[in-house]
Scaffold this active site. Structure first.
Site, PDB file in Angstrom:
ATOM      1  N   SER A  64       0.830  -1.209   0.000  1.00  0.00           N
ATOM      2  CA  SER A  64       0.000   0.000   0.000  1.00  0.00           C
ATOM      3  C   SER A  64       0.860   1.253   0.000  1.00  0.00           C
ATOM      4  CB  SER A  64      -0.909   0.021   1.231  1.00  0.00           C
ATOM      5  OG  SER A  64      -1.785  -1.080   1.248  1.00  0.00           O
TER       6      SER A  64
HETATM    7  N1  SAH Z   1      -0.940  -4.794   4.099  1.00  0.00           N
HETATM    8  C1  SAH Z   1      -0.295  -5.109   2.840  1.00  0.00           C
HETATM    9  C2  SAH Z   1      -1.169  -4.726   1.658  1.00  0.00           C
HETATM   10  C3  SAH Z   1      -1.205  -5.825   0.670  1.00  0.00           C
HETATM   11  S1  SAH Z   1      -2.420  -5.677  -0.609  1.00  0.00           S
HETATM   12  C4  SAH Z   1       1.073  -4.472   2.757  1.00  0.00           C
HETATM   13  O1  SAH Z   1       1.379  -3.602   3.575  1.00  0.00           O
HETATM   14  O2  SAH Z   1       1.868  -4.858   1.890  1.00  0.00           O
HETATM   15  C5  SAH Z   1      -3.773  -6.602   0.052  1.00  0.00           C
HETATM   16  C6  SAH Z   1      -3.507  -8.028   0.454  1.00  0.00           C
HETATM   17  O3  SAH Z   1      -4.755  -8.620   0.821  1.00  0.00           O
HETATM   18  C7  SAH Z   1      -2.939  -8.918  -0.634  1.00  0.00           C
HETATM   19  O4  SAH Z   1      -1.749  -9.512  -0.166  1.00  0.00           O
HETATM   20  C8  SAH Z   1      -4.034  -9.963  -0.877  1.00  0.00           C
HETATM   21  O5  SAH Z   1      -3.534 -11.232  -1.233  1.00  0.00           O
HETATM   22  C9  SAH Z   1      -4.727  -9.983   0.463  1.00  0.00           C
HETATM   23  N2  SAH Z   1      -6.098 -10.495   0.432  1.00  0.00           N
HETATM   24  C10 SAH Z   1      -7.047 -10.339  -0.522  1.00  0.00           C
HETATM   25  N3  SAH Z   1      -8.180 -10.961  -0.177  1.00  0.00           N
HETATM   26  C11 SAH Z   1      -7.968 -11.518   1.061  1.00  0.00           C
HETATM   27  C12 SAH Z   1      -8.773 -12.298   1.958  1.00  0.00           C
HETATM   28  N4  SAH Z   1     -10.027 -12.637   1.686  1.00  0.00           N
HETATM   29  N5  SAH Z   1      -8.211 -12.688   3.123  1.00  0.00           N
HETATM   30  C13 SAH Z   1      -6.924 -12.367   3.451  1.00  0.00           C
HETATM   31  N6  SAH Z   1      -6.123 -11.631   2.635  1.00  0.00           N
HETATM   32  C14 SAH Z   1      -6.630 -11.214   1.440  1.00  0.00           C
END
Ligand code: SAH
Length: 213
Positions: A64
């Site tokens: 993010s």
């Molecule tokens: N907090 C992360 C943001 C990653 S983007 C960072 O700082 O890098 C969002 C993430 O949510 C992705 O890794 C994706 O695989 C995950 N995601 C999407 N749907 C999800 C679900 N139902 N349960 C858990 N994780 C999920």
């Protein structure tokens, strides 16, 4: 895996950018000033690590934007010792921010590749979550509920009920809600069935997905 004076300088500039954009929480700013964000990114993007931008990580996901991380973290109002739940571990950067804030962190990731990579990486640079979970964030994490705050780091088409019910009274859920564009939404639990809702502007996230692949 180095953190140089150059990186530290760029990080301070990023912190100043976030202050200009309206982030006020000193603990959040200190965390971002401390965490080597470049180490959370693939080597090809390291030069971009201290721009206020989202970037690709593995499995078609993104780390993010720092402003978004700061904005969501500020809304959580984390105090040392708070038990918090993160949905979407991804690169682990937001997890590291929560750990710097002194939270006991549980974090769920549905992509196995990212779950494995981040489970190895975070302890290597000294960040120990209470538990990283491979699973579906729509369900929350009942066995450790209730949580003081819950953060969702992917765009949710709707607000999953388990996340509301796993908040303690007074607890806060920070969740971007919507399909193509999301509205950052804060729910504060006022009573067993009472929630206060605040809508806090538009953001763009990768989608919170329901089916495992
Ligand atoms: N907090 C992360 C943001 C990653 S983007 C960072 O700082 O890098 C969002 C993430 O949510 C992705 O890794 C994706 O695989 C995950 N995601 C999407 N749907 C999800 C679900 N139902 N349960 C858990 N994780 C999920």
């Amino acid at each position: 895996m180095k953190d140089t004076f150059k990186h530290q300088g760029m990080r301070q500039q990023l912190v100043e950018t976030l202050v200009k954009k309206g982030i006020k929480d000193q603990n959040v700013l200190a965390a971002i000033g401390k965490i080597p964000r470049h180490l959370f990114m693939d080597s090809g993007f390291i030069d971009h690590a201290y721009q206020d931008k989202a970037f690709p990580i593995a499995a078609d996901q993104t780390i993010s934007q720092p402003y978004t991380v700061a904005f969501q973290s500020e809304l959580m109002e984390v105090k040392r010792g708070d038990k918090v739940l993160e949905i979407g571990t991804g690169s682990g950067y937001q997890t590291a921010v929560l750990l710097e804030l002194g939270a006991k962190v549980f974090s769920i990731e549905r992509q196995q590749e990212l779950f494995k990579k981040t489970s190895k990486f975070l302890p290597k640079i000294g960040y120990r979550a209470k538990k990283l979970i491979f699973g579906d964030g729509y369900k929350g994490f009942e066995e450790e509920a209730p949580f003081k705050s819950i953060i969702v780091t992917a765009g949710a088409p709707f607000v999953p009920n388990p996340l509301l019910s796993q908040l303690e009274i007074g607890g806060r859920l920070v969740i971007p809600v919507g399909d193509a564009i999301q509205i950052m939404t804060l729910f504060i639990r006022k009573g067993p069935k009472e929630f206060e809702k605040h809508e806090l502007g538009e953001f763009r996230f990768v989608p919170l997905l329901e089916d495992k692949n």
